[in-house]
Write an enzyme that holds these catalytic residues in place. Structure first.
Site, PDB file in Angstrom:
ATOM      1  N   GLY A  26       7.380  -8.395  -5.109  1.00 58.98           N
ATOM      2  CA  GLY A  26       8.635  -7.663  -5.132  1.00 58.98           C
ATOM      3  C   GLY A  26       8.482  -6.391  -4.864  1.00 58.98           C
ATOM      4  O   GLY A  26       7.715  -5.642  -5.555  1.00 58.98           O
ATOM      5  N   LYS A  27       9.300  -5.761  -4.037  1.00 67.72           N
ATOM      6  CA  LYS A  27       9.210  -4.290  -3.537  1.00 67.72           C
ATOM      7  C   LYS A  27       9.214  -3.449  -4.846  1.00 67.72           C
ATOM      8  O   LYS A  27       8.350  -2.464  -5.052  1.00 67.72           O
ATOM      9  CB  LYS A  27      10.252  -4.023  -2.675  1.00 67.72           C
ATOM     10  CG  LYS A  27      10.008  -4.588  -1.268  1.00 67.72           C
ATOM     11  CD  LYS A  27      10.852  -3.894  -0.098  1.00 67.72           C
ATOM     12  CE  LYS A  27      10.873  -4.989   0.934  1.00 67.72           C
ATOM     13  NZ  LYS A  27       9.443  -5.216   1.581  1.00 67.72           N
ATOM     14  N   GLU A  68      16.390  -4.466  -2.102  1.00 66.29           N
ATOM     15  CA  GLU A  68      16.214  -5.996  -2.645  1.00 66.29           C
ATOM     16  C   GLU A  68      17.022  -6.137  -3.537  1.00 66.29           C
ATOM     17  O   GLU A  68      17.164  -7.315  -4.131  1.00 66.29           O
ATOM     18  CB  GLU A  68      15.022  -6.538  -2.568  1.00 66.29           C
ATOM     19  CG  GLU A  68      14.095  -6.650  -1.122  1.00 66.29           C
ATOM     20  CD  GLU A  68      12.629  -7.198  -1.586  1.00 66.29           C
ATOM     21  OE1 GLU A  68      12.054  -7.746  -0.452  1.00 66.29           O
ATOM     22  OE2 GLU A  68      12.153  -7.195  -2.567  1.00 66.29           O
ATOM     23  N   ASP A  93       4.978  -0.359  -0.146  1.00 69.37           N
ATOM     24  CA  ASP A  93       5.513  -0.286  -1.457  1.00 69.37           C
ATOM     25  C   ASP A  93       4.354   0.659  -2.094  1.00 69.37           C
ATOM     26  O   ASP A  93       4.762   1.299  -2.925  1.00 69.37           O
ATOM     27  CB  ASP A  93       5.388  -1.675  -2.147  1.00 69.37           C
ATOM     28  CG  ASP A  93       6.476  -2.571  -1.608  1.00 69.37           C
ATOM     29  OD1 ASP A  93       7.416  -1.994  -0.913  1.00 69.37           O
ATOM     30  OD2 ASP A  93       6.413  -3.700  -1.434  1.00 69.37           O
TER      31      ASP A  93
HETATM   32  O1  RIB Z   1       6.950  -5.321   0.475  1.00 70.17           O
HETATM   33  C1  RIB Z   1       6.216  -6.556   0.248  1.00 70.17           C
HETATM   34  C2  RIB Z   1       6.902  -7.341  -0.748  1.00 70.17           C
HETATM   35  O2  RIB Z   1       8.413  -7.660  -0.154  1.00 70.17           O
HETATM   36  C3  RIB Z   1       6.396  -8.395  -1.278  1.00 70.17           C
HETATM   37  O3  RIB Z   1       5.756  -8.321  -2.675  1.00 70.17           O
HETATM   38  C4  RIB Z   1       7.730  -9.721  -1.584  1.00 70.17           C
HETATM   39  O4  RIB Z   1       7.873  -9.798  -2.598  1.00 70.17           O
HETATM   40  C5  RIB Z   1       8.916  -8.570  -0.901  1.00 70.17           C
HETATM   41  O5  RIB Z   1       9.831  -8.309  -1.899  1.00 70.17           O
END
Ligand code: RIB
Length: 294
Positions: free
Chosen positions: A38-39, A132, A242
């Site tokens: 998750g970002k 997100e 990230d």
């Molecule tokens: O940027 C990578 C992330 O994008 C992943 O970990 C995935 O969960 C999405 O959120």
């Protein structure tokens, strides 16, 4: 200054493939791995491993994935007091295909992330958000925050332009930059600098553009800079952007300017590509500084 992350929490299912599937194509995966991601969560861990004191606002479902992700973040010394557990909705999930060259395709099922309400946002320190979670939640948090606001405008969501006026440091990759600036494809630092200048929403705004193997550029005031990437062969690029954002936030919170911070964030992102997955790949500060040593 503390770093506060406002963002998504996902469980990533990573499928290794020889080549990414084209539209309508079926391909067979080799290894399948479930890893924390998750970002938002990725950026929180990247900032914490860079040495920042980090808190996070996010949402998970009342399921085993949510409990697992909360534990992973707490184990990284991220303050998880701002993570809410929501009933009747699953924790966010991402399906990620990674090819032999380390490139990826990602599909996210937002789950609880889509229900993160403005009221659960905090208002202190440097704040770093991505896209997100609902845009209204980010807008409310930026409006309430007295500290610097950093927005990683990823994934590309045209409506997110409404957030740019209240953003101090905007971070995009070259593809997102082309989308938001409605510019042709960006292939190098000079084009990225020109498009970033066009995108800037107010004169004080700093715009940072990541360019993968070409490093990163930044525009601020009348100035611009290009920080080249470490020369490294990527194994898995999941979470590298990230990593860059989380590391950059930690360094800005320490008081570094962009000229000092970009090379370090670049090196962190390069090291991130050496390990499969996102959160497990975030490098410790000592490793990043060692990679930069002459
Ligand atoms: O940027 C990578 C992330 O994008 C992943 O970990 C995935 O969960 C999405 O959120």
């Amino acid at each position: 200054m503390d770093v506060h992350i406002l963002g998504s929490i996902n469980v990533d299912t990573i499928l290794s493939v020889d080549a990414l599937p084209a539209a309508g194509e079926t391909v067979l995966a080799g290894q399948v791995t479930r890893l924390p991601g998750g970002k938002g969560a990725n950026q929180a861990v990247a900032a914490a491993r860079m040495g920042a004191r980090v808190s996070m606002t996010g949402a998970v479902g009342a399921d085993t994935d949510g409990a697992w992700m909360r534990g992973v973040l707490a184990g990284e010394e991220v303050d998880v007091g701002g993570i809410v557990t929501l009933p009747d909705v699953p924790t966010g999930a991402a399906m990620i295909a990674v090819d032999a060259a380390g490139e990826n395709q990602i599909i996210v099922a937002p789950g609880a992330n889509a229900l993160l309400a403005p009221a659960t946002a905090q208002d202190s320190g440097l704040i770093l958000a991505q896209l997100e979670i609902p845009l209204d939640t980010i807008a409310a948090a930026f409006a309430a925050s007295a500290g610097p606001s950093l927005l990683n405008a990823a994934p590309f969501i045209p409506a997110a332009r409404a957030l740019f006026a209240d953003t101090d440091i905007l971070i995009v990759n070259q593809h997102e930059l082309a989308g938001y600036a409605e510019a042709p494809a960006i292939s190098g630092p000079a084009e990225a600098i020109a498009a970033a200048r066009m995108l800037r929403a107010h004169p004080q705004q700093q715009v940072v553009v990541t360019l993968g193997g070409q490093g990163a550029v930044a525009v601020f005031g009348d100035e611009a800079l290009h920080a080249p990437a470490l020369s490294i062969t990527p194994r898995d690029t999941v979470g590298a952007g990230d990593c860059f954002c989380g590391a950059l936030a930690a360094l800005i919170a320490e008081g570094l300017d962009l000229a000092a911070a970009l090379p370090i964030a670049n090196a962190a992102a390069a090291l991130c590509t050496q390990t499969v997955g996102a959160i497990p790949a975030m490098p410790a500060r000592a490793a990043v500084m060692a990679a930069l040593a002459p």
